[in-house]
Design an enzyme around this catalytic site. Structure first.
Site, PDB file in Angstrom:
ATOM      1  N   GLU A  29       0.841  -1.195   0.000  1.00 14.23           N
ATOM      2  CA  GLU A  29       0.000   0.000   0.000  1.00 14.23           C
ATOM      3  C   GLU A  29       0.885   1.257   0.000  1.00 14.23           C
ATOM      4  O   GLU A  29       1.720   1.432   0.889  1.00 14.23           O
ATOM      5  CB  GLU A  29      -0.909  -0.025   1.226  1.00 14.23           C
ATOM      6  CG  GLU A  29      -1.848  -1.233   1.234  1.00 14.23           C
ATOM      7  CD  GLU A  29      -2.424  -1.542   2.602  1.00 14.23           C
ATOM      8  OE1 GLU A  29      -2.170  -0.759   3.551  1.00 14.23           O
ATOM      9  OE2 GLU A  29      -3.120  -2.568   2.735  1.00 14.23           O
ATOM     10  N   LEU A  58      -5.991  -1.428  -0.388  1.00 13.80           N
ATOM     11  CA  LEU A  58      -5.863  -1.642   1.056  1.00 13.80           C
ATOM     12  C   LEU A  58      -6.509  -2.984   1.397  1.00 13.80           C
ATOM     13  O   LEU A  58      -7.636  -3.050   1.893  1.00 13.80           O
ATOM     14  CB  LEU A  58      -6.534  -0.507   1.831  1.00 13.80           C
ATOM     15  CG  LEU A  58      -6.082   0.918   1.489  1.00 13.80           C
ATOM     16  CD1 LEU A  58      -6.808   1.921   2.369  1.00 13.80           C
ATOM     17  CD2 LEU A  58      -4.578   1.050   1.653  1.00 13.80           C
ATOM     18  N   ALA A  59      -5.799  -4.058   1.126  1.00 13.32           N
ATOM     19  CA  ALA A  59      -6.360  -5.404   1.299  1.00 13.32           C
ATOM     20  C   ALA A  59      -5.216  -6.370   1.524  1.00 13.32           C
ATOM     21  O   ALA A  59      -4.716  -6.996   0.584  1.00 13.32           O
ATOM     22  CB  ALA A  59      -7.180  -5.804   0.075  1.00 13.32           C
ATOM     23  N   GLU A  60      -4.787  -6.506   2.788  1.00 15.19           N
ATOM     24  CA  GLU A  60      -3.600  -7.302   3.087  1.00 15.19           C
ATOM     25  C   GLU A  60      -3.752  -8.760   2.679  1.00 15.19           C
ATOM     26  O   GLU A  60      -2.798  -9.386   2.181  1.00 15.19           O
ATOM     27  CB  GLU A  60      -3.268  -7.201   4.578  1.00 15.19           C
ATOM     28  CG  GLU A  60      -2.638  -5.893   4.999  1.00 15.19           C
ATOM     29  CD  GLU A  60      -3.636  -4.751   5.131  1.00 15.19           C
ATOM     30  OE1 GLU A  60      -3.217  -3.580   5.224  1.00 15.19           O
ATOM     31  OE2 GLU A  60      -4.861  -5.043   5.137  1.00 15.19           O
ATOM     32  N   PHE A  83       1.884  -1.417   8.507  1.00 16.95           N
ATOM     33  CA  PHE A  83       2.202  -1.395   9.935  1.00 16.95           C
ATOM     34  C   PHE A  83       1.986  -2.791  10.505  1.00 16.95           C
ATOM     35  O   PHE A  83       1.168  -3.574   9.993  1.00 16.95           O
ATOM     36  CB  PHE A  83       1.315  -0.400  10.696  1.00 16.95           C
ATOM     37  CG  PHE A  83       1.746   1.033  10.576  1.00 16.95           C
ATOM     38  CD1 PHE A  83       2.661   1.584  11.457  1.00 16.95           C
ATOM     39  CD2 PHE A  83       1.231   1.831   9.563  1.00 16.95           C
ATOM     40  CE1 PHE A  83       3.051   2.913  11.339  1.00 16.95           C
ATOM     41  CE2 PHE A  83       1.619   3.152   9.439  1.00 16.95           C
ATOM     42  CZ  PHE A  83       2.534   3.700  10.335  1.00 16.95           C
ATOM     43  N   HIS A 129      -0.562   0.377  15.515  1.00 13.49           N
ATOM     44  CA  HIS A 129       0.631   0.822  14.802  1.00 13.49           C
ATOM     45  C   HIS A 129       1.915   0.521  15.567  1.00 13.49           C
ATOM     46  O   HIS A 129       2.993   0.953  15.145  1.00 13.49           O
ATOM     47  CB  HIS A 129       0.568   2.333  14.537  1.00 13.49           C
ATOM     48  CG  HIS A 129      -0.447   2.739  13.522  1.00 13.49           C
ATOM     49  ND1 HIS A 129      -1.794   2.593  13.719  1.00 13.49           N
ATOM     50  CD2 HIS A 129      -0.304   3.285  12.283  1.00 13.49           C
ATOM     51  CE1 HIS A 129      -2.447   3.043  12.662  1.00 13.49           C
ATOM     52  NE2 HIS A 129      -1.566   3.462  11.775  1.00 13.49           N
TER      53      HIS A 129
END
Length: 336
Positions: A29, A58-60, A83, A129
């Site tokens: 990302e 945004l899609a791990e 993170f 984080h």
């Protein structure tokens, strides 16, 4: 030798790996135009193009799943998880697919995937984080787990991870991204120590401190402070958390007879527990005192204003040293 910050050393390591092998692609990302939130991939899009430096949604789970497909097709994907606390949506892909496919196919399929994770606390960040999830991955058979502590290892070990046919979880201590050190940019990777070896960063005779990541700096500060009291403390940077270099560890423990293991992850079922159990199995007759853990507390990572109370510091490490040496004025009862 060149003076580089740890983050710049990682950038140089990625660049060298991509120059050496056109099958290396990086994904994550905001890693392209932005260069990553910590600027670790800065400049790589301009040099290698969008086909090899891939900005993802945004899609791990999707990012790691795509890396699995690329590995099947002969690529060496390097995934950036933005993170540490964002890795959990990809956990199923990592432990169910990445870690098992080589074994499941009886060696016919390799998974040369490197998953980079900015990791741990100390930067005053928001929730999710500043986490330390290394124990989850150390527990998972089929993964190598590396945690670097200095720019030289960041540069060298990242290249070794990318070149490895094994999947590697690569932890980068984010609070050290701007810390500088000497880096040999010209040395041959073939001549470098394997990433699986522990490194004795300070020799000592009275007790051994085992640690990794940003805690190496804290342990070295503790050893320097202890020297003023006439104590000689050895500090070992484990570097590899799976597998652990128990040959180096056992040799040190047999020499000093006393052990402190420090990490900022929570205490319960953490890496320190496994290290101490393994030391006890291998070196029981050499131990002069029970090993002691110095860890983060068993709570969710606290708000930024409270993190200094959560992170192990010099005083907590020195207290643990007092306990293994049976020195006066040390705390008793619960472990650090």
């Amino acid at each position: 030798m060149t003076q580089l910050a740890l983050g710049k050393a990682l950038n140089a390591g990625l660049r060298k790996a991509m120059q050496d092998d056109d099958k290396v692609v990086i994904m994550g990302e905001d890693i392209g135009k932005l260069g990553g939130v910590f600027r670790i991939t800065d400049g790589l899009l301009d040099e290698f193009g969008a086909a090899r430096v891939i900005d993802t949604p945004l899609a791990e789970s999707g990012i790691v799943g795509t890396a699995v497909g690329l590995a099947y097709r002969g690529y060496r994907p390097v995934v950036e998880i933005q993170f540490d606390g964002f890795v959990y949506p990809a956990f199923d892909q990592i432990v169910s697919q990445v870690a098992k496919l080589h074994y499941r196919t009886q060696g016919r399929v390799k998974m040369p995937i490197t998953i980079r994770i900015p990791w741990a606390g100390g930067i005053g960040a928001a929730e999710h984080h500043s986490e330390s999830p290394e124990a989850y991955f150390v527990h998972t058979a089929g993964l190598r787990v590396i945690a670097v502590s200095n720019p030289q290892d960041a540069y060298r070990c990242l290249q070794q991870a990318i070149a490895s046919d094994d999947p590697v979880i690569f932890f980068e201590p984010k609070r050290l991204y701007h810390h500088k050190g000497e880096v040999d940019l010209d040395g041959s990777l073939a001549d470098a120590p394997p990433m699986g070896l522990a490194h004795i960063v300070r020799q000592g005779t009275d007790a051994t401190i085992l640690t990794y990541g940003a805690m190496v700096s804290t342990a070295l500060d503790a050893a320097s402070a202890a020297e003023d009291e006439g104590l000689s403390l050895e500090v070992i940077d484990l570097r590899s958390l799976s597998p652990i270099d128990y040959d180096t560890v056992a040799t040190a423990v047999r020499r000093t007879g006393r052990v402190v293991v420090a990490h900022e992850a929570s205490r319960e079922a953490g890496v320190a527990a496994e290290v101490i159990a393994s030391i006890t199995e291998r070196c029981f007759e050499y131990l002069e005192a029970a090993p002691v853990r110095v860890t983060g507390h068993d709570v969710p990572y606290p708000p930024a204003k409270l993190e200094k109370f959560h992170l192990p510091d010099l005083d907590r490490i020195l207290d643990a040293v007092d306990r293994v040496l049976d020195r006066p004025n040390s705390l008793t009862g619960a472990e650090s």
